[in-house]
Every structure is written in C-alpha cells, then in structure tokens.
Motif scaffolding. Structure first.
Motif, PDB file in Angstrom:
ATOM      1  N   LYS A 196       5.723   7.809  12.448  1.00 22.32           N
ATOM      2  CA  LYS A 196       5.397   9.200  12.776  1.00 22.32           C
ATOM      3  C   LYS A 196       4.981  10.004  11.541  1.00 22.32           C
ATOM      4  CE  LYS A 196       8.206   9.644  16.909  1.00 22.32           C
ATOM      5  NZ  LYS A 196       8.941   8.466  17.182  1.00 22.32           N
ATOM      6  N   LYS A 232       6.169   1.072  16.467  1.00 17.68           N
ATOM      7  CA  LYS A 232       7.290   1.793  17.089  1.00 17.68           C
ATOM      8  C   LYS A 232       8.329   2.241  16.073  1.00 17.68           C
ATOM      9  CE  LYS A 232       6.750  -0.394  21.555  1.00 17.68           C
ATOM     10  NZ  LYS A 232       7.302  -1.328  22.531  1.00 17.68           N
ATOM     11  N   ASN A 233       8.198   1.800  14.829  1.00 13.50           N
ATOM     12  CA  ASN A 233       9.122   2.157  13.766  1.00 13.50           C
ATOM     13  C   ASN A 233       9.127   3.672  13.588  1.00 13.50           C
ATOM     14  OD1 ASN A 233       9.869   2.809  10.986  1.00 13.50           O
ATOM     15  ND2 ASN A 233       9.902   0.601  10.648  1.00 13.50           N
ATOM     16  N   LYS A 234      10.306   4.244  13.320  1.00 10.58           N
ATOM     17  CA  LYS A 234      10.410   5.704  13.167  1.00 10.58           C
ATOM     18  C   LYS A 234       9.513   6.236  12.052  1.00 10.58           C
ATOM     19  CE  LYS A 234      14.497   5.664  10.184  1.00 10.58           C
ATOM     20  NZ  LYS A 234      13.912   6.082   8.949  1.00 10.58           N
ATOM     21  N   ASP A 235       9.249   5.424  11.042  1.00 10.27           N
ATOM     22  CA  ASP A 235       8.397   5.880   9.938  1.00 10.27           C
ATOM     23  C   ASP A 235       6.931   6.003  10.351  1.00 10.27           C
ATOM     24  OD1 ASP A 235      10.573   5.979   8.229  1.00 10.27           O
ATOM     25  OD2 ASP A 235      10.295   3.905   7.571  1.00 10.27           O
TER      26      ASP A 235
END
Length: 166
Positions: free
Chosen positions: A71, A66-69
């Motif tokens: 993506k 779920k970490n933004k990275d």
C-alpha cells in the motif's frame, strides 16, 4: 506556508498516504525513505521470483501484492514496471530456449539423418518451456521442425522453425 488539516486530509486521500506523513517535512522524508527501503526489499523479492518456476513465481507475486507494504506510495508507483520486467524475462527465456532446442534438433538431424520423434530424444533440458515446466510443443511437417509457445502467457504466441536441407 503551513498546510491546514483539511488540505492534509485531501492530499492524504488523493495520494493514499497516511496523514501523519504530511505533518512535518521530516515525517514526509521518513515516509519516502521507508518507501525506498521497501522498494529495495521488493526488488530482492522480484529477483528471487526469476529463479523460480513460472507458476510458483505467480503465486509468490500474488503474496507480494497482498503484503501490507504494497500500500506504500513508492511500492504502488514502481511495482507495475518491476512486474512487467519480471514477466518479460520469462518470455525472453522461453524464446532463447526455443532457439537452443532448434539448434539441438539441427545437430540431431545432421548426426542421425532424421528428426527426433520427440524432444525427449534430445536428452537436454533446454526443451522445457519456462511458463509450463513442460516440453515445448514439437512437430515435424514436410522436413521442417516446429516448436510452439502457445498463447497461455502474457507474450504473443511464438513459432520457431528449422528446415532440414537435403
């Protein structure tokens, strides 16, 4: 040849990367360079997961996903393989612990002329299933010790046996 704005938009959408990464060659290289740095951090995080109990590692893995990275294109490309290796590790660890436990059972049997009633009698921590944190399922059937790793995991069920020779 220069990329048109429409082509940049199409590539950005297709690869799910920011349009800004496609503006110049430098931006593109910087984007992938950042991805490699994120990959190194992801590998470090995955190595930490291997030192955790299985259930805790699943919770931490979900946080990583779920970490933004997550993506970032590089992370999306390599994460499935890295995760598969991590989970295989737990499978191998479980299998090796089962074999170690069977060796302990064999030694106990040779020493005491009987099978242990439970694996707790072995007084060792190798009996612990890394997936559950509890002892392996243990039975003695017709002079044969049996340990089971049930199909609650990503790997196939494993049953290991040791038969006492008279």
């Amino acid at each position: 040849e220069k990329m048109t704005s429409a082509v940049r938009q199409e590539i950005s959408k297709m690869l799910r990367i920011p349009v800004s990464a496609l503006l110049t060659t430098k931006n593109f290289c910087d984007y992938f360079s950042k991805g490699i740095d994120l990959y190194d951090l992801r590998i470090d995080a995955m190595q930490k997961l291997l030192r955790m109990p299985y259930k805790k590692s699943l919770r931490e893995l979900e946080k990583l996903r779920k970490n933004k990275d997550s993506k970032h294109l590089v992370i999306r490309m390599v994460s499935p393989a890295v995760e598969a290796v991590t989970f295989k590790y737990y499978g191998f660890k479980a299998h090796f612990r089962m074999i170690q436990t069977l060796v302990e059972i064999a030694i106990f049997h040779k020493t005491n002329k009987r099978f242990p009633k439970t694996v707790d009698e072995l007084k060792t921590n190798v009996c612990i299933n890394p997936f559950t944190g509890k002892n392996f399922k243990y039975n003695v059937i017709k002079n044969k010790a049996e340990l089971k790793l049930e199909k609650r995991t990503f790997i196939k069920p494993i049953v290991e046996h040791w038969t006492a020779k008279k």
